[in-house]
Design a protein around this motif. Structure first.
Motif, mmCIF file in Angstrom:
data_model
loop_
_atom_site.group_PDB
_atom_site.id
_atom_site.type_symbol
_atom_site.label_atom_id
_atom_site.label_comp_id
_atom_site.label_asym_id
_atom_site.label_seq_id
_atom_site.Cartn_x
_atom_site.Cartn_y
_atom_site.Cartn_z
ATOM 1 N N MET A 1 0.855 -1.197 0.000
ATOM 2 C CA MET A 1 0.000 0.000 0.000
ATOM 3 C C MET A 1 0.890 1.247 0.000
ATOM 4 O O MET A 1 1.609 1.497 0.975
ATOM 5 C CB MET A 1 -0.912 -0.008 1.234
ATOM 6 C CG MET A 1 -1.819 -1.224 1.272
ATOM 7 S SD MET A 1 -2.883 -1.177 2.733
ATOM 8 C CE MET A 1 -3.487 -2.864 2.741
ATOM 9 N N ARG B 1 -7.617 -1.348 3.560
ATOM 10 C CA ARG B 1 -7.804 -0.971 2.137
ATOM 11 C C ARG B 1 -9.003 -0.062 1.975
ATOM 12 O O ARG B 1 -8.949 0.949 1.261
ATOM 13 C CB ARG B 1 -8.023 -2.256 1.299
ATOM 14 C CG ARG B 1 -6.741 -2.904 0.906
ATOM 15 C CD ARG B 1 -6.903 -3.740 -0.383
ATOM 16 N NE ARG B 1 -5.738 -4.603 -0.452
ATOM 17 C CZ ARG B 1 -5.700 -5.865 -0.073
ATOM 18 N NH1 ARG B 1 -6.780 -6.458 0.384
ATOM 19 N NH2 ARG B 1 -4.581 -6.549 -0.136
ATOM 20 N N GLU B 2 -10.072 -0.396 2.664
ATOM 21 C CA GLU B 2 -11.303 0.390 2.603
ATOM 22 C C GLU B 2 -11.061 1.828 3.133
ATOM 23 O O GLU B 2 -11.464 2.805 2.502
ATOM 24 C CB GLU B 2 -12.344 -0.342 3.485
ATOM 25 C CG GLU B 2 -13.737 0.244 3.513
ATOM 26 C CD GLU B 2 -14.444 0.140 2.167
ATOM 27 O OE1 GLU B 2 -14.130 -0.789 1.404
ATOM 28 O OE2 GLU B 2 -15.282 1.023 1.887
ATOM 29 N N ARG C 1 0.546 4.363 0.475
ATOM 30 C CA ARG C 1 0.448 5.437 1.486
ATOM 31 C C ARG C 1 0.974 5.000 2.850
ATOM 32 O O ARG C 1 1.060 5.806 3.773
ATOM 33 C CB ARG C 1 -1.009 5.893 1.615
ATOM 34 C CG ARG C 1 -1.400 6.789 0.438
ATOM 35 C CD ARG C 1 -2.846 7.159 0.495
ATOM 36 N NE ARG C 1 -3.175 8.009 1.611
ATOM 37 C CZ ARG C 1 -4.430 8.257 2.011
ATOM 38 N NH1 ARG C 1 -5.440 7.697 1.375
ATOM 39 N NH2 ARG C 1 -4.664 9.057 3.014
ATOM 40 N N ASP D 1 -8.494 -5.944 4.738
ATOM 41 C CA ASP D 1 -9.650 -5.452 3.976
ATOM 42 C C ASP D 1 -10.089 -4.091 4.503
ATOM 43 O O ASP D 1 -10.385 -3.172 3.732
ATOM 44 C CB ASP D 1 -10.835 -6.431 4.105
ATOM 45 C CG ASP D 1 -10.579 -7.707 3.312
ATOM 46 O OD1 ASP D 1 -9.637 -7.717 2.492
ATOM 47 O OD2 ASP D 1 -11.313 -8.694 3.534
ATOM 48 N N LEU E 1 -8.301 3.454 3.244
ATOM 49 C CA LEU E 1 -7.370 4.222 2.403
ATOM 50 C C LEU E 1 -7.896 4.508 0.999
ATOM 51 O O LEU E 1 -7.227 5.166 0.197
ATOM 52 C CB LEU E 1 -6.028 3.488 2.297
ATOM 53 C CG LEU E 1 -5.238 3.344 3.625
ATOM 54 C CD1 LEU E 1 -3.911 2.681 3.374
ATOM 55 C CD2 LEU E 1 -5.048 4.703 4.285
ATOM 56 N N LYS E 2 -9.095 4.007 0.708
ATOM 57 C CA LYS E 2 -9.668 4.210 -0.634
ATOM 58 C C LYS E 2 -9.828 5.680 -0.993
ATOM 59 O O LYS E 2 -10.214 6.476 -0.145
ATOM 60 C CB LYS E 2 -11.043 3.552 -0.674
ATOM 61 C CG LYS E 2 -11.108 2.404 -1.649
ATOM 62 C CD LYS E 2 -12.549 1.999 -1.832
ATOM 63 C CE LYS E 2 -12.660 0.526 -2.182
ATOM 64 N NZ LYS E 2 -13.999 0.049 -1.883
#
Ligand SMILES: Cc1ncc(COP(=O)(O)O)c(C=O)c1O
Length: 368
Positions: free
Chosen positions: A286, A364-365, A288, A361, A367-368
């Motif tokens: 990821m 990820r959500e 970021r 999960d 950082l979307k």
């Protein structure tokens, strides 16, 4: 309430059923104060205490049960050691390091702040390990066996040896609060003078810890009161030998009854390396996220670009994931790494790979 995924073992471990049962059993069937009576309950409590002390002595590799002193935790032990050491030695210099937890460094830094001693630092290598090849010469050396931010075991025997090479009379004090959760402690091999850990980091209750003293006969007690006097007549009294000498007052007996069961349960755990490496590998994809820990470290610390760590922690909390955020009472290592705080993921025997997958999960959500 939905299940909370607890990824904060390094702050405090959840308690296994066996520990809770042992404490309830002690409270219901054997509870009494130790050493101050002759009935069967006192005998049972005395036996529990003696067994626990022996168990802990074995667990940390001590030569004698007399070297094992029960405290209320690492912070308690680290603060007590200052007074214990200073009651018998004139301490003019202290070496601490930037991987120290506040509880390890502040008690001694406080001595140096009042002009009582000079403060030196053990330098760190570029990987933030203790650079014992450049050890300062000090009367006291505080050694963090594993940072609660970096999760890397330090080479404690080498650090102790380097400190002794500089000053044969040095007092070496090891903070094993994090180390105890991941690696076997061996105070004989470490050759340290003092070592502390807290029971709650390995599944025991809060309020119980261990302070190892290599040479208990060489030091005076820091606390006075019931249970530490051999004989008393008027104003004359003789202090008992260790461990009683350092255990004035009633001990946290119920927590001690749980401690040995906790040690057993913790030792049966494989360590969670698969969970940590899964999360680490996913986080490293990821862009970021900036990882602050190495892949093989016992914990994961990271920061997220453009998101404050407290906000990130709150967002994780909103998804029922409990991580630790902030400076973790380890401000110096954060300063050294150029960040104000971090987000920490740490696991215990209750965590599963599914926890790790859900966590990824959710991140990820977020950082979307
Ligand atoms: C490395 C380290 N030292 C000391 C402590 C203090 O332990 P306690 O709060 O149990 O006294 C902690 C707790 O997080 C720690 O991680």
């Amino acid at each position: 309430m939905n299940k909370i995924i607890y990824l904060d073992a390094a702050a405090s471990a959840l308690k296994p059923e066996s520990v809770i049962k042992a404490q309830v059993d002690f409270l219901q069937n054997s509870y009494a104060n130790t050493g101050r009576g002759v009935c069967a309950r006192v005998a049972a409590a005395d036996k529990m205490l003696a067994d626990a002390r022996e168990y802990v002595a074995h667990f940390i590799g001590a030569d004698s049960v007399n070297q094992v002193i029960f405290t209320s935790g690492t912070t308690d032990g680290m603060n007590r050691i200052v007074n214990i050491v200073r009651s018998s030695r004139n301490i003019k210099s202290v070496a601490v390091s930037d991987i120290d937890h506040h509880s390890a460094r502040m008690p001694w830094e406080n001595v140096t702040r009042s002009g009582g001693a000079k403060l030196f630092k053990i330098p760190l290598t570029k990987n933030y390990d203790l650079d014992y090849k450049n050890m300062p010469n000090a009367d006291v050396v505080v050694i963090t066996a594993m940072s609660n931010v970096l999760g890397v075991p330090q080479d404690v025997p080498a650090v102790v040896a380097a400190a002794r090479a500089k000053n044969p009379n040095v007092i070496t004090i090891v903070d094993a609060a994090q180390y105890v959760a991941h690696k076997p402690i061996d105070v004989r091999a470490w050759d340290c003078d003092f070592m502390c850990f807290s029971g709650h980091k390995i599944g025991a209750d809060t309020g119980v810890g261990v302070m190892y003293i290599k040479n208990p006969d060489s030091f005076s007690p820091d606390k006075f009161g019931g249970g530490m006097v051999k004989n008393i007549s008027g104003n004359n009294w003789n202090i008992d030998s260790a461990p009683n000498k350092f255990e004035a007052g009633t001990l946290p007996l119920t927590q001690i009854a749980g401690l040995l069961v906790a040690i057993d349960a913790w030792r049966a755990w494989s360590g969670g390396a698969d969970i940590i490496s899964y999360i680490y590998d996913e986080l490293s994809k990821m862009p970021r996220i900036k990882l602050l820990t190495a892949r093989d470290a016992e914990i994961i610390s990271f920061v997220v670009r453009d998101v404050h760590v407290l906000d990130f922690g709150a967002l994780m909390g909103a998804h029922n994931i409990c991580v630790r955020v902030g400076n973790m009472c380890a401000s110096w290592i954060h300063n050294a790494m150029g960040v104000d705080g971090s987000i920490r993921i740490s696991v215990g025997p209750w965590n599963t790979i599914d926890d790790a997958k859900y966590t990824i999960d959710v991140i990820r959500e977020i950082l979307k």
